[in-house]
Design an enzyme around this catalytic site. Structure first.
Site, PDB file in Angstrom:
ATOM      1  N   ASP A 258       0.817  -1.226   0.000  1.00 31.13           N
ATOM      2  CA  ASP A 258       0.000   0.000   0.000  1.00 31.13           C
ATOM      3  C   ASP A 258       0.844   1.268   0.000  1.00 31.13           C
ATOM      4  O   ASP A 258       0.382   2.329   0.416  1.00 31.13           O
ATOM      5  CB  ASP A 258      -0.961   0.006   1.205  1.00 31.13           C
ATOM      6  CG  ASP A 258      -1.900  -1.186   1.165  1.00 31.13           C
ATOM      7  OD1 ASP A 258      -2.224  -1.717   2.231  1.00 31.13           O
ATOM      8  OD2 ASP A 258      -2.265  -1.613   0.049  1.00 31.13           O
TER       9      ASP A 258
HETATM   10  N1  LIG Z   1       2.961  -6.248  -2.947  1.00 33.41           N
HETATM   11  C1  LIG Z   1       1.732  -5.773  -2.723  1.00 33.41           C
HETATM   12  N2  LIG Z   1       0.688  -6.615  -2.623  1.00 33.41           N
HETATM   13  C2  LIG Z   1      -0.565  -6.124  -2.397  1.00 33.41           C
HETATM   14  C3  LIG Z   1      -0.769  -4.751  -2.224  1.00 33.41           C
HETATM   15  C4  LIG Z   1       0.358  -3.880  -2.365  1.00 33.41           C
HETATM   16  O1  LIG Z   1       0.245  -2.636  -2.282  1.00 33.41           O
HETATM   17  N3  LIG Z   1       1.584  -4.430  -2.614  1.00 33.41           N
HETATM   18  N4  LIG Z   1      -2.041  -4.278  -1.907  1.00 33.41           N
HETATM   19  C5  LIG Z   1      -2.920  -5.298  -1.312  1.00 33.41           C
HETATM   20  C6  LIG Z   1      -4.354  -4.977  -1.026  1.00 33.41           C
HETATM   21  N5  LIG Z   1      -4.550  -4.889   0.405  1.00 33.41           N
HETATM   22  C7  LIG Z   1      -5.131  -3.739   0.824  1.00 33.41           C
HETATM   23  O2  LIG Z   1      -5.621  -2.965  -0.023  1.00 33.41           O
HETATM   24  C8  LIG Z   1      -4.197  -5.924   1.308  1.00 33.41           C
HETATM   25  C9  LIG Z   1      -4.667  -7.194   1.064  1.00 33.41           C
HETATM   26  C10 LIG Z   1      -4.306  -8.243   1.917  1.00 33.41           C
HETATM   27  C11 LIG Z   1      -3.491  -8.040   3.016  1.00 33.41           C
HETATM   28  C12 LIG Z   1      -3.106  -9.195   3.851  1.00 33.41           C
HETATM   29  O3  LIG Z   1      -2.563  -9.036   4.943  1.00 33.41           O
HETATM   30  N6  LIG Z   1      -3.380 -10.435   3.354  1.00 33.41           N
HETATM   31  C13 LIG Z   1      -2.970 -11.688   4.011  1.00 33.41           C
HETATM   32  C14 LIG Z   1      -4.003 -12.777   3.812  1.00 33.41           C
HETATM   33  C15 LIG Z   1      -5.390 -12.315   4.200  1.00 33.41           C
HETATM   34  C16 LIG Z   1      -6.417 -13.400   3.850  1.00 33.41           C
HETATM   35  O4  LIG Z   1      -6.025 -14.507   3.414  1.00 33.41           O
HETATM   36  O5  LIG Z   1      -7.622 -13.098   4.021  1.00 33.41           O
HETATM   37  C17 LIG Z   1      -1.702 -12.187   3.326  1.00 33.41           C
HETATM   38  O6  LIG Z   1      -1.612 -12.020   2.072  1.00 33.41           O
HETATM   39  O7  LIG Z   1      -0.879 -12.766   4.007  1.00 33.41           O
HETATM   40  C18 LIG Z   1      -3.018  -6.749   3.248  1.00 33.41           C
HETATM   41  C19 LIG Z   1      -3.374  -5.687   2.409  1.00 33.41           C
HETATM   42  C20 LIG Z   1      -2.948  -6.503  -2.227  1.00 33.41           C
HETATM   43  N7  LIG Z   1      -1.624  -6.996  -2.329  1.00 33.41           N
END
Ligand SMILES: Nc1nc2c(c(=O)[nH]1)N[C@@H](CN(C=O)c1ccc(C(=O)N[C@@H](CCC(=O)O)C(=O)O)cc1)CN2
EC number: 3.5.1.10
Length: 313
Positions: A258
């Site tokens: 983000d």
């Molecule tokens: N490298 C990046 N990846 C993502 C970004 C980014 O800016 N850079 N934005 C996110 C979107 N997002 C918020 O808008 C977000 C989505 C997911 C997570 C998160 O902690 N996900 C966990 C799993 C959650 C689940 O399984 O329900 C994880 O991936 O470990 C944080 C922020 C999209 N990706």
């Protein structure tokens, strides 16, 4: 009537004549419409060189916007739209001659595109539907000059809704634990076949390896007014903080969660009377508006990157 009294003169009824009707997109179609985006170190003569080149090529400049970060030693950005008969056939040679005659002397980064060519876009979603469905709906209505090539999701929930638009839906189960395999499958699906990936409330973190290999930009919609409430669960955090504004942010995706260059943001007023589900509901409208504006500006070649920010012309 004294001679000094001015003679009454019939004055036409003044009325505001709209330049474009509300909601209509200004301007004609995109047949033979070219778009030239340039970025270089600011210096005298850039506008003249670009305009002279296009005029000599038989083009008519129909719109031009530019920005300089500083009159001396700054970075210069320009977006030019021009009409050139038989543009598609002329584009390869025009590109080569611009590169040699203008871009090289001014050390420009540039893109030269046919506005009639719709970018191919892949959407990535999880379970939340409103952003993806809004993009599909706006594309079907012709509001977004693009083609949604596919929707990829780590959950099967939205398959039927997506397929009702005639768009392929591919379920690629993805969690923290199988991230590498899931991303490998997604890269196969994208395989250089798309120009843009939109994370439409896709709730998985994208790895740096994926970003290096995907070969096109990614846009994410974050459901907060960044830099507030980075990461998961921003509406609950907003309620806890007691904010009076919530918002949404569309940004390019980078390895830093983000933190990518912001393309568009907006906000809506909230109050003590709103609980978290109310914030989710009110925020969804803002997310849809912000994401669709950001995607439209991107596919209309209006967004240039600059030092972790964007210039939108
Ligand atoms: N490298 C990046 N990846 C993502 C970004 C980014 O800016 N850079 N934005 C996110 C979107 N997002 C918020 O808008 C977000 C989505 C997911 C997570 C998160 O902690 N996900 C966990 C799993 C959650 C689940 O399984 O329900 C994880 O991936 O470990 C944080 C922020 C999209 N990706």
């Amino acid at each position: 009537m004294s001679s000094t009294t001015p003679t009454a003169v019939a004055v036409p009824t003044s009325r505001t004549v709209p330049l474009t009707s509300a909601g209509a997109t200004a301007g004609a179609g995109t047949a033979d419409l070219g778009r030239l985006l340039v970025r270089c170190q600011d210096q005298p003569g850039i506008v003249a060189a670009v305009s002279t080149f296009l005029t000599a090529a038989g083009a008519n400049v129909v719109s031009l916007a530019q920005h300089s970060t500083a009159p001396e030693g700054g970075t210069f950005f320009q977006r030019t739209e021009f009409h050139l008969p038989a543009l598609p056939a002329a584009l390869p040679d025009l590109h080569a001659r611009f590169a040699e005659q203008v871009a090289a002397p001014f050390q420009m980064d540039f893109t030269l595109t046919d506005a009639a060519h719709h970018q191919r876009v892949a959407l990535m979603v999880s379970r939340t539907d409103h952003c993806a469905m809004d993009l599909l709906w706006r594309t079907r209505r012709g509001e977004l000059p693009m083609t949604v090539a596919m929707v990829i999701s780590n959950h099967p929930d939205l398959a039927e809704e997506v397929r009702s638009f005639g768009v392929p839906f591919v379920h690629v189960p993805a969690t923290r634990d199988n991230r590498a395999q899931a991303e490998a499958r997604v890269l196969e699906l994208l395989a250089g076949n798309v120009d843009l990936v939109v994370l439409a409330r896709y709730m998985q973190i994208i790895t740096p390896a994926f970003l290096e290999r995907v070969g096109c930009p990614l846009i994410n919609i974050h459901h907060s007014f960044l830099p507030a409430f980075i990461g998961a669960g921003p509406y609950a955090k907003a309620k806890q903080r007691g904010v009076k504004l919530i918002g949404a942010t569309a940004h390019y995706v980078t390895a830093e969660l983000d933190e990518g260059p912001i393309i568009e943001q907006d906000v809506v007023r909230v109050g003590h009377q709103h609980d978290t589900p109310d914030l989710v509901r009110l925020g969804a409208d803002v997310e849809r508006a912000v994401l669709s504006r950001a995607v439209r500006w991107h596919v209309e070649d209006r967004v240039l990157r600059h030092e972790g920010t964007t210039v939108v012309l």
